[in-house]
Design a protein around this motif. Sequence first.
Motif, mmCIF file in Angstrom:
data_model
loop_
_atom_site.group_PDB
_atom_site.id
_atom_site.type_symbol
_atom_site.label_atom_id
_atom_site.label_comp_id
_atom_site.label_asym_id
_atom_site.label_seq_id
_atom_site.Cartn_x
_atom_site.Cartn_y
_atom_site.Cartn_z
ATOM 1 N N PHE A 55 -36.583 -20.381 -40.183
ATOM 2 C CA PHE A 55 -35.900 -20.207 -39.022
ATOM 3 C C PHE A 55 -34.731 -19.148 -39.315
ATOM 4 O O PHE A 55 -34.739 -18.219 -38.531
ATOM 5 N N ILE A 56 -33.794 -19.490 -40.100
ATOM 6 C CA ILE A 56 -32.976 -18.525 -40.506
ATOM 7 C C ILE A 56 -33.135 -17.125 -40.950
ATOM 8 O O ILE A 56 -32.612 -16.445 -40.452
ATOM 9 N N TYR A 57 -34.301 -17.195 -41.828
ATOM 10 C CA TYR A 57 -34.716 -15.904 -42.132
ATOM 11 C C TYR A 57 -35.422 -15.012 -40.873
ATOM 12 O O TYR A 57 -35.062 -13.893 -40.972
ATOM 13 N N LEU A 58 -35.989 -15.744 -40.241
ATOM 14 C CA LEU A 58 -36.592 -14.841 -38.935
ATOM 15 C C LEU A 58 -35.326 -14.301 -38.133
ATOM 16 O O LEU A 58 -35.741 -13.531 -37.391
ATOM 17 N N TYR A 59 -34.320 -15.223 -37.853
ATOM 18 C CA TYR A 59 -33.059 -14.769 -37.275
ATOM 19 C C TYR A 59 -32.370 -13.654 -37.671
ATOM 20 O O TYR A 59 -31.972 -12.760 -37.192
ATOM 21 N N LEU A 60 -32.153 -13.653 -39.000
ATOM 22 C CA LEU A 60 -31.550 -12.757 -39.873
ATOM 23 C C LEU A 60 -32.027 -11.971 -40.775
ATOM 24 O O LEU A 60 -31.633 -11.376 -41.790
ATOM 25 N N GLN A 61 -33.363 -11.312 -40.467
ATOM 26 C CA GLN A 61 -34.292 -10.819 -41.681
ATOM 27 C C GLN A 61 -33.663 -9.602 -41.679
ATOM 28 O O GLN A 61 -33.710 -9.024 -42.911
ATOM 29 N N ASN A 63 -30.720 -8.638 -42.265
ATOM 30 C CA ASN A 63 -29.650 -8.818 -43.099
ATOM 31 C C ASN A 63 -29.926 -8.907 -44.398
ATOM 32 O O ASN A 63 -28.986 -8.784 -45.541
ATOM 33 N N PHE A 64 -31.113 -9.278 -45.082
ATOM 34 C CA PHE A 64 -31.633 -9.316 -46.484
ATOM 35 C C PHE A 64 -31.824 -8.140 -46.951
ATOM 36 O O PHE A 64 -32.583 -7.109 -46.352
ATOM 37 N N SER A 65 -31.219 -7.862 -48.099
ATOM 38 C CA SER A 65 -31.570 -6.597 -48.915
ATOM 39 C C SER A 65 -32.505 -6.718 -49.755
ATOM 40 O O SER A 65 -32.337 -6.940 -50.995
ATOM 41 N N ILE A 66 -33.825 -6.852 -49.355
ATOM 42 C CA ILE A 66 -34.937 -6.874 -50.360
ATOM 43 C C ILE A 66 -35.819 -5.937 -49.865
ATOM 44 O O ILE A 66 -35.645 -5.091 -48.891
ATOM 45 N N GLU A 67 -36.835 -5.547 -50.643
ATOM 46 C CA GLU A 67 -37.765 -4.644 -50.583
ATOM 47 C C GLU A 67 -38.850 -4.989 -49.182
ATOM 48 O O GLU A 67 -39.047 -6.119 -48.939
ATOM 49 N N ILE A 68 -39.380 -3.991 -48.755
ATOM 50 C CA ILE A 68 -40.403 -4.282 -47.478
ATOM 51 C C ILE A 68 -41.461 -5.147 -47.762
ATOM 52 O O ILE A 68 -41.599 -5.975 -46.974
ATOM 53 N N ARG A 69 -42.066 -5.243 -48.975
ATOM 54 C CA ARG A 69 -43.049 -6.058 -49.210
ATOM 55 C C ARG A 69 -42.518 -7.370 -49.226
ATOM 56 O O ARG A 69 -43.273 -8.445 -48.698
ATOM 57 N N ARG A 75 -41.654 -12.974 -43.991
ATOM 58 C CA ARG A 75 -41.905 -13.044 -42.616
ATOM 59 C C ARG A 75 -43.253 -14.066 -42.383
ATOM 60 O O ARG A 75 -43.271 -14.857 -41.435
ATOM 61 N N ILE A 76 -44.176 -13.551 -43.151
ATOM 62 C CA ILE A 76 -45.589 -14.328 -42.981
ATOM 63 C C ILE A 76 -45.265 -15.922 -43.406
ATOM 64 O O ILE A 76 -46.002 -16.516 -42.570
ATOM 65 N N SER A 77 -44.655 -15.910 -44.472
ATOM 66 C CA SER A 77 -44.804 -17.502 -44.809
ATOM 67 C C SER A 77 -43.490 -18.266 -44.118
ATOM 68 O O SER A 77 -43.907 -19.441 -43.595
ATOM 69 N N SER A 78 -42.699 -17.622 -43.300
ATOM 70 C CA SER A 78 -41.736 -18.365 -42.515
ATOM 71 C C SER A 78 -42.648 -18.629 -40.976
ATOM 72 O O SER A 78 -42.545 -19.705 -40.430
ATOM 73 N N PHE A 79 -43.478 -17.531 -40.672
ATOM 74 C CA PHE A 79 -44.567 -17.738 -39.562
ATOM 75 C C PHE A 79 -45.382 -19.026 -39.734
ATOM 76 O O PHE A 79 -45.704 -19.666 -38.995
ATOM 77 N N LEU A 80 -45.864 -19.134 -40.949
ATOM 78 C CA LEU A 80 -46.853 -20.317 -41.433
ATOM 79 C C LEU A 80 -46.161 -21.629 -41.273
ATOM 80 O O LEU A 80 -46.729 -22.601 -40.973
ATOM 81 N N SER A 105 -40.864 -19.791 -50.931
ATOM 82 C CA SER A 105 -40.443 -18.807 -50.059
ATOM 83 C C SER A 105 -38.990 -19.579 -49.442
ATOM 84 O O SER A 105 -37.922 -18.704 -49.392
ATOM 85 N N SER A 106 -38.931 -20.683 -49.123
ATOM 86 C CA SER A 106 -37.900 -21.440 -48.625
ATOM 87 C C SER A 106 -36.731 -21.625 -49.692
ATOM 88 O O SER A 106 -35.576 -21.388 -49.382
ATOM 89 N N ILE A 107 -37.001 -21.792 -50.944
ATOM 90 C CA ILE A 107 -36.022 -21.610 -52.017
ATOM 91 C C ILE A 107 -35.386 -20.137 -52.213
ATOM 92 O O ILE A 107 -34.227 -20.235 -52.245
ATOM 93 N N PHE A 108 -36.344 -19.223 -52.189
ATOM 94 C CA PHE A 108 -35.665 -17.672 -52.131
ATOM 95 C C PHE A 108 -34.797 -17.553 -51.019
ATOM 96 O O PHE A 108 -33.718 -16.789 -51.057
ATOM 97 N N ILE A 109 -35.182 -17.836 -49.679
ATOM 98 C CA ILE A 109 -34.436 -17.781 -48.747
ATOM 99 C C ILE A 109 -33.296 -18.271 -48.709
ATOM 100 O O ILE A 109 -31.837 -17.876 -48.525
ATOM 101 N N ALA A 110 -33.083 -19.722 -48.968
ATOM 102 C CA ALA A 110 -31.960 -20.506 -49.305
ATOM 103 C C ALA A 110 -30.920 -20.081 -50.250
ATOM 104 O O ALA A 110 -29.716 -20.079 -50.202
#
Length: 159
Positions: A55-61, A63-69, A75-80, A105-110
């Motif tokens: 949820f935090i990632y979808l709200y602040l995506q 602000n993340f400085s990562i590649e588009i892929r 984003r897909i894993s967050s929606f899943l 994905s959650s560990i990476f986001i956190a």
Amino acid sequence: KIDSFIRTTFFAIFSILFLNNMMIIYEKILNYLQNINSVARGVIFVWLLNFIPSFIYLYLQDNFSIEIRQKRLLRISSFLVIIILPIIFINSTIAYRLLLYLFPSSIFIASSLPEIKFVEKNNILFTLLTISFSFFSLVFWLKFAYTSYCWIPYQNILF
């Protein structure tokens, strides 16, 4: 501006649907927790562990400085993770397995939250809170999980 509008619309619709169906969701969760025959009883806890960073990632995506892929994959894993909520009440074992696959994905986001300046001040405090939350959820899981004896191969003084 269009991305911001779409994101705001998504969160508004999600909030309205959640608030509109809160009593139904509460009753289903209560019935689920009271059901002794459920196979994967910790699935709601695991879903929450995945849902909060998603949820935090979808709200602040932005602000993340990562590649588009990587952004697309997160984003897909967050929606899943969000979509898995109804599956919990249909078949908890399948939902539990799917959530375990989405843990990385959650560990990476956190772990990326302190770098995006999620909290402008006190980044060290936020990092310590994240570590403390992770530690206490692990202790809670190992102490009260139905199958915790499988995760601890020997007797430990702490547990």
